[in-house]
Design a protein around this motif. Sequence first.
Motif, PDB file in Angstrom:
ATOM      1  N   TYR A  40       0.807  -1.223   0.000  1.00  0.00           N
ATOM      2  CA  TYR A  40       0.000   0.000   0.000  1.00  0.00           C
ATOM      3  C   TYR A  40       0.837   1.269   0.000  1.00  0.00           C
ATOM      4  CZ  TYR A  40      -4.532  -2.238   0.535  1.00  0.00           C
ATOM      5  OH  TYR A  40      -5.660  -2.955   0.318  1.00  0.00           O
ATOM      6  N   PHE A  41       1.952   1.269   0.714  1.00  0.00           N
ATOM      7  CA  PHE A  41       2.684   2.519   0.909  1.00  0.00           C
ATOM      8  C   PHE A  41       4.057   2.553   0.261  1.00  0.00           C
ATOM      9  CE2 PHE A  41      -0.252   2.256   4.549  1.00  0.00           C
ATOM     10  CZ  PHE A  41      -0.975   3.410   4.302  1.00  0.00           C
ATOM     11  N   GLY A  42       4.600   1.417  -0.116  1.00  0.00           N
ATOM     12  CA  GLY A  42       5.907   1.402  -0.760  1.00  0.00           C
ATOM     13  C   GLY A  42       6.999   1.885   0.174  1.00  0.00           C
ATOM     14  N   SER A  43       8.076   2.362  -0.423  1.00  0.00           N
ATOM     15  CA  SER A  43       9.200   2.870   0.345  1.00  0.00           C
ATOM     16  C   SER A  43       9.293   4.372   0.101  1.00  0.00           C
ATOM     17  CB  SER A  43      10.488   2.164  -0.103  1.00  0.00           C
ATOM     18  OG  SER A  43      11.570   2.673   0.625  1.00  0.00           O
ATOM     19  N   THR A  44       8.887   5.128   1.101  1.00  0.00           N
ATOM     20  CA  THR A  44       8.880   6.582   0.991  1.00  0.00           C
ATOM     21  C   THR A  44       9.502   7.179   2.251  1.00  0.00           C
ATOM     22  OG1 THR A  44       6.722   6.822   2.068  1.00  0.00           O
ATOM     23  CG2 THR A  44       6.711   6.492  -0.336  1.00  0.00           C
ATOM     24  N   LEU A  45       9.658   8.472   2.258  1.00  0.00           N
ATOM     25  CA  LEU A  45      10.133   9.137   3.467  1.00  0.00           C
ATOM     26  C   LEU A  45       9.144   8.943   4.615  1.00  0.00           C
ATOM     27  CD1 LEU A  45      11.596  12.498   2.076  1.00  0.00           C
ATOM     28  CD2 LEU A  45      12.834  10.490   2.893  1.00  0.00           C
ATOM     29  N   GLU A  46       7.839   8.903   4.276  1.00  0.00           N
ATOM     30  CA  GLU A  46       6.820   8.706   5.304  1.00  0.00           C
ATOM     31  C   GLU A  46       6.899   7.305   5.912  1.00  0.00           C
ATOM     32  OE1 GLU A  46       6.097  10.026   2.280  1.00  0.00           O
ATOM     33  OE2 GLU A  46       5.725  12.100   2.897  1.00  0.00           O
ATOM     34  N   THR A  47       7.073   6.282   5.070  1.00  0.00           N
ATOM     35  CA  THR A  47       7.170   4.925   5.620  1.00  0.00           C
ATOM     36  C   THR A  47       8.473   4.758   6.406  1.00  0.00           C
ATOM     37  OG1 THR A  47       8.070   4.049   3.542  1.00  0.00           O
ATOM     38  CG2 THR A  47       5.697   3.818   3.899  1.00  0.00           C
ATOM     39  N   ASP A  48       9.523   5.437   5.969  1.00  0.00           N
ATOM     40  CA  ASP A  48      10.771   5.397   6.731  1.00  0.00           C
ATOM     41  C   ASP A  48      10.570   6.051   8.097  1.00  0.00           C
ATOM     42  OD1 ASP A  48      13.600   4.829   6.977  1.00  0.00           O
ATOM     43  OD2 ASP A  48      13.886   7.003   6.838  1.00  0.00           O
ATOM     44  N   ALA A  49       9.873   7.177   8.124  1.00  0.00           N
ATOM     45  CA  ALA A  49       9.576   7.851   9.389  1.00  0.00           C
ATOM     46  C   ALA A  49       8.716   6.952  10.282  1.00  0.00           C
ATOM     47  CB  ALA A  49       8.869   9.175   9.128  1.00  0.00           C
ATOM     48  N   PHE A  50       7.715   6.319   9.698  1.00  0.00           N
ATOM     49  CA  PHE A  50       6.845   5.405  10.443  1.00  0.00           C
ATOM     50  C   PHE A  50       7.656   4.247  11.027  1.00  0.00           C
ATOM     51  CE2 PHE A  50       4.399   1.507  10.657  1.00  0.00           C
ATOM     52  CZ  PHE A  50       3.323   1.873  11.442  1.00  0.00           C
ATOM     53  N   ASN A  51       8.494   3.636  10.193  1.00  0.00           N
ATOM     54  CA  ASN A  51       9.277   2.492  10.647  1.00  0.00           C
ATOM     55  C   ASN A  51      10.280   2.877  11.732  1.00  0.00           C
ATOM     56  OD1 ASN A  51       7.984   0.553   9.059  1.00  0.00           O
ATOM     57  ND2 ASN A  51       9.253   1.029   7.299  1.00  0.00           N
ATOM     58  N   MET A  52      10.854   4.065  11.640  1.00  0.00           N
ATOM     59  CA  MET A  52      11.775   4.536  12.673  1.00  0.00           C
ATOM     60  C   MET A  52      11.025   4.716  13.995  1.00  0.00           C
ATOM     61  SD  MET A  52      14.625   5.480  13.966  1.00  0.00           S
ATOM     62  CE  MET A  52      15.861   5.907  12.781  1.00  0.00           C
ATOM     63  N   ALA A  53       9.886   5.391  13.944  1.00  0.00           N
ATOM     64  CA  ALA A  53       9.098   5.613  15.157  1.00  0.00           C
ATOM     65  C   ALA A  53       8.617   4.284  15.738  1.00  0.00           C
ATOM     66  CB  ALA A  53       7.906   6.516  14.851  1.00  0.00           C
ATOM     67  N   TYR A  54       8.153   3.405  14.880  1.00  0.00           N
ATOM     68  CA  TYR A  54       7.679   2.097  15.331  1.00  0.00           C
ATOM     69  C   TYR A  54       8.820   1.284  15.936  1.00  0.00           C
ATOM     70  CZ  TYR A  54       5.478  -2.482  15.366  1.00  0.00           C
ATOM     71  OH  TYR A  54       4.985  -3.692  15.756  1.00  0.00           O
ATOM     72  N   GLY A  55       9.990   1.361  15.331  1.00  0.00           N
ATOM     73  CA  GLY A  55      11.143   0.641  15.854  1.00  0.00           C
ATOM     74  C   GLY A  55      11.525   1.090  17.249  1.00  0.00           C
ATOM     75  N   VAL A  56      11.493   2.393  17.485  1.00  0.00           N
ATOM     76  CA  VAL A  56      11.829   2.903  18.814  1.00  0.00           C
ATOM     77  C   VAL A  56      10.805   2.413  19.830  1.00  0.00           C
ATOM     78  CG1 VAL A  56      12.025   4.989  20.237  1.00  0.00           C
ATOM     79  CG2 VAL A  56      13.085   4.908  17.968  1.00  0.00           C
ATOM     80  N   VAL A  57       9.534   2.482  19.473  1.00  0.00           N
ATOM     81  CA  VAL A  57       8.498   2.036  20.405  1.00  0.00           C
ATOM     82  C   VAL A  57       8.567   0.525  20.596  1.00  0.00           C
ATOM     83  CG1 VAL A  57       6.008   1.821  20.751  1.00  0.00           C
ATOM     84  CG2 VAL A  57       6.956   3.977  19.942  1.00  0.00           C
ATOM     85  N   ALA A  58       8.602  -0.226  19.506  1.00  0.00           N
ATOM     86  CA  ALA A  58       8.537  -1.684  19.586  1.00  0.00           C
ATOM     87  C   ALA A  58       9.812  -2.307  20.131  1.00  0.00           C
ATOM     88  CB  ALA A  58       8.214  -2.270  18.214  1.00  0.00           C
TER      89      ALA A  58
END
Length: 186
Positions: A40-58
């Motif tokens: 759905y979202f591919g690889s974008t700056l937004e998905t990178d930002a999401f994955n970074m935030a999710y990684g810190v939380v998770a």
Amino acid sequence: MKNTDVHCKESIIKSVVMVSGIAIVSKVIGFAKSMIQAFYFGSTLETDAFNMAYGVVADVIYMFTTAIAVAFVPLYVQKKCNDGNQKTFIDTSRIVTALGVFSVIGIILLEIGAGLVFRIIAPTYSGEQFDNTVFFFRIMVFGVFFALETNLFQNILNSERQYGYSSVTSIINSVVLILFIVLGYH
């Protein structure tokens, strides 16, 4: 061999098979979640930002909630052996409530300090990518309360040899995230 020994071994085997099966299903659904997110979202700056935030939380914050929950189990078991069910129930309720309050205080501090956290963790992020990462983190950090409480109750259930209930939570989490991805895409 005693009849109780056979029953105990059968019970252990059933528990291991059930928990292993649920863990495999959970990993498959988690992988499907990652594939759906990429579709759905591919690889974008937004998905990178999401994955970074999710990684810190998770990976970072949930590490602490898991450690607290795991450290709680021996205390729970010892208390139950020494004080019985009723006293253990009352004291466990107090501890779970107190930890919930502390997690809310931690969430508030993380909400306030989110920008500083990501200046340290992701110093090369700037502009919209930095803002998106902080925004996603601030949304996800609310899950810390639920992660702590869920981990506590999962470990209590595990110490009571009730493995099935706590094992399905990651499946539920992945299914809910898949629904959010699909429904939130537009």
